[in-house]
Design a protein around this motif. Structure first.
Motif, PDB file in Angstrom:
ATOM      1  N   VAL A   1       0.824  -1.206   0.000  1.00  0.00           N
ATOM      2  CA  VAL A   1       0.000   0.000   0.000  1.00  0.00           C
ATOM      3  C   VAL A   1       0.861   1.261   0.000  1.00  0.00           C
ATOM      4  N   SER A   2       2.168   1.109  -0.274  1.00  0.00           N
ATOM      5  CA  SER A   2       3.053   2.268  -0.229  1.00  0.00           C
ATOM      6  C   SER A   2       2.827   3.197  -1.413  1.00  0.00           C
ATOM      7  N   LYS A   3       2.454   2.635  -2.568  1.00  0.00           N
ATOM      8  CA  LYS A   3       2.261   3.452  -3.765  1.00  0.00           C
ATOM      9  C   LYS A   3       1.547   2.615  -4.810  1.00  0.00           C
ATOM     10  N   GLU A   4       0.982   3.278  -5.809  1.00  0.00           N
ATOM     11  CA  GLU A   4       0.440   2.550  -6.953  1.00  0.00           C
ATOM     12  C   GLU A   4       1.609   2.040  -7.787  1.00  0.00           C
ATOM     13  N   SER A   5       1.570   0.782  -8.148  1.00  0.00           N
ATOM     14  CA  SER A   5       2.628   0.218  -8.977  1.00  0.00           C
ATOM     15  C   SER A   5       2.321   0.377 -10.457  1.00  0.00           C
ATOM     16  N   ARG A   6       1.117   0.798 -10.764  1.00  0.00           N
ATOM     17  CA  ARG A   6       0.715   1.062 -12.139  1.00  0.00           C
ATOM     18  C   ARG A   6      -0.375   2.122 -12.112  1.00  0.00           C
TER      19      ARG A   6
END
Length: 498
Positions: A335-340
């Motif tokens: 949940v650290s960042k969107e990977s796409r």
């Protein structure tokens, strides 16, 4: 959450009427010139703004892409924001690599779809726009984001992806599962040993060449086994209480030993290193592979549709649980960042119009288009209900997969629900057996070291499974991982994890 999915998919969805905001088309003379009542800058007379977009799932010559682009342009023109979408092609090959080359060459589209580890250059060169203020002012896109989407954007506001967490679950054909005697015991107690016994029997009764297929790397089988071996997060505590990279631990070695056993006995796809997503899926549809992992929800729905279409109704797919051991769960959720997701270039001269595309696709009219396709082609309105056609199987959302704000004004015909039972089950099982990861946003100064250390792991893990390196080489791998930059990353992890 489960109730929401049941309501949506049990054909109780409501289809929205097409939005009538903005102009309704040219009501002037036949020549198309403005009538006396039209102002020079009315929606019908605005010159469309050209926006360049790059997206691996929108090939310029694909018929569905052409239909989608045309419908977006027509819909936005009616709403008073005329645009022209120009698709920027990407060379064949790994999308992240080819996109990186495209951007580094100075060709920076207004709208950019990122997937995987392809954004470091863009962030370092500050060519991505912070989307926070745009989303805060939006009506539809903001309403289409889940809480997890919003949590990811807090630390990385450059990508927006209004889609369920892109996590995979393993599936098997129902008819093949039902032929096994070990299947029942597996569902009651899905231990690693029970899975191994199930794999052996499944290969025998199905006639498949091998059981589990993956495309290139191992995460697609990790979804089933990682947590059972104690790999419950990216970073785990070592004997000294400090965090270490989970893939450098004894638990990882034990898991790789198991994978090597599957490979040696013909239970893991012998060509997994060279498999691509399309050849992997073909192997499953053709019956060469018995188990495949797919993204919960829509991708599982596609797998089910295609498998049934090719092999008959009895070949519908069923979702398998993650193995149980030290823990049980699918791969932990980062949940650290969107990977796409979609980004807007900070270099764009038309940022507002670029965001207007994303907002339009999250609107009621846009979601009907994005999710269902073109009325009369991918779906019909029959007896006041949405009936999906055979063409719908080849259609998928490009902008908004979430159902949070999808409220059509008509129900789906019970014979063609928006999502199949296996797709709904995949989301339910993932929701019930998923945990949050402790991965964090890697600072720019460590990004290169992190990528290099992951490359060391990926190469070693693949070679270990196929027998090119041995058990005694694991310690050397850990040393190589540290030397490639892993040590610095691990030191940093211990400053941010608590």
């Amino acid at each position: 959450m489960k109730k929401l999915w049941f309501v949506l998919v049990a054909s109780l969805l409501l289809v929205t009427a097409c939005s009538k905001s903005g102009g309704e088309g040219n009501e002037g003379g036949a020549s198309g010139s403005p009538s006396a009542s039209q102002s020079a800058d009315s929606p019908d007379n605005k010159e469309p703004v050209t926006l360049k977009i790059v997206n691996k799932d929108m090939p310029p010559d694909d018929p569905n892409t052409i239909k989608l682009v045309k419908a977006i342009e027509e819909g936005m023109a009616k709403q008073g924001t005329p645009i022209k979408l120009e698709i920027v092609p990407v060379q064949a090959g790994t999308y992240s690599e080819k996109l990186g080359l495209l951007l580094q060459g100075g060709n920076i589209p207004d709208l950019i779809y990122f997937q995987g580890g392809d954004y470091n250059f863009a962030v370092n060169q500050k060519i991505l726009e912070d989307l926070t203020p745009y989303i805060e002012k939006s009506t539809y896109l903001k309403a289409s984001l889940s809480e997890l989407n919003k949590e990811r954007m807090k630390s990385y506001p450059y990508l927006v992806w209004a889609a369920p967490i892109r996590a995979q679950v393993p599936v098997v054909r129902q008819d093949w599962f039902d032929k096994t005697a070990s299947g029942k015991a597996l569902l009651e107690n899905p231990t690693v040993d029970n899975y191994y016994n199930f794999f052996k029997e499944l290969k025998q009764v199905s006639g498949a060449k091998y059981v589990y297929t993956v495309a290139g790397l191992l995460p697609e089988i990790d979804v089933m086994f990682n947590q059972a071996f104690g790999l419950t997060s990216t970073w785990v505590k070592g004997a000294d209480g400090k965090y270490v990279f989970a893939s450098t631990t004894q638990a990882e070695k034990d898991k790789l030993d198991f994978y090597a056993k599957l490979y040696k006995e013909g239970l893991l796809d012998p060509e997994f290193l060279t498999k691509k997503w399309d050849t992997k899926e073909k192997a499953f549809y053709d019956g060469e592979a018995a188990i495949i992992a797919g993204t919960q929800g829509k991708i599982i729905d596609i797998y089910n549709t295609k498998t049934v279409g090719q092999n008959g109704e009895s070949a519908k797919i069923m979702v398998l649980p993650p193995a149980k051991g030290a823990a049980q769960g699918y791969l932990p959720v980062d949940v650290s960042k969107e990977s796409r997701g979609m980004a807007i270039a900070s270099t764009s001269e038309n940022k507002d119009q670029a965001f207007a595309v994303l907002e339009y696709m999250a609107s009621p009219e846009g979601q009907m288009l994005d999710k269902l396709g073109i009325q009369g082609e991918e779906y019909q309105i029959t007896n006041g209900k949405i009936k999906l056609t055979d063409k719908f199987a080849a259609w998928f959302p490009h902008f908004v997969e979430n159902l949070e704000n999808f409220k059509p004004a008509q129900e789906f015909d019970p014979s063609t629900p928006y999502l199949s039972e296996p797709a709904v089950k995949s989301m339910e099982m993932f929701t019930g057996m998923s945990t949050k990861d402790n991965a964090f946003v890697m600072p720019a100064e460590l990004a290169g070291k992190w990528d290099a250390s992951l490359a060391v792991y990926n190469e070693f893990a693949a070679n270990y499974v196929v027998g090119k390196v041995k058990s005694e080489d694991f310690a050397k791998f850990v040393e190589s991982w540290n030397a490639a930059g892993g040590k610095e990353v691990a030191d940093y992890a211990n400053t941010v994890l608590k």
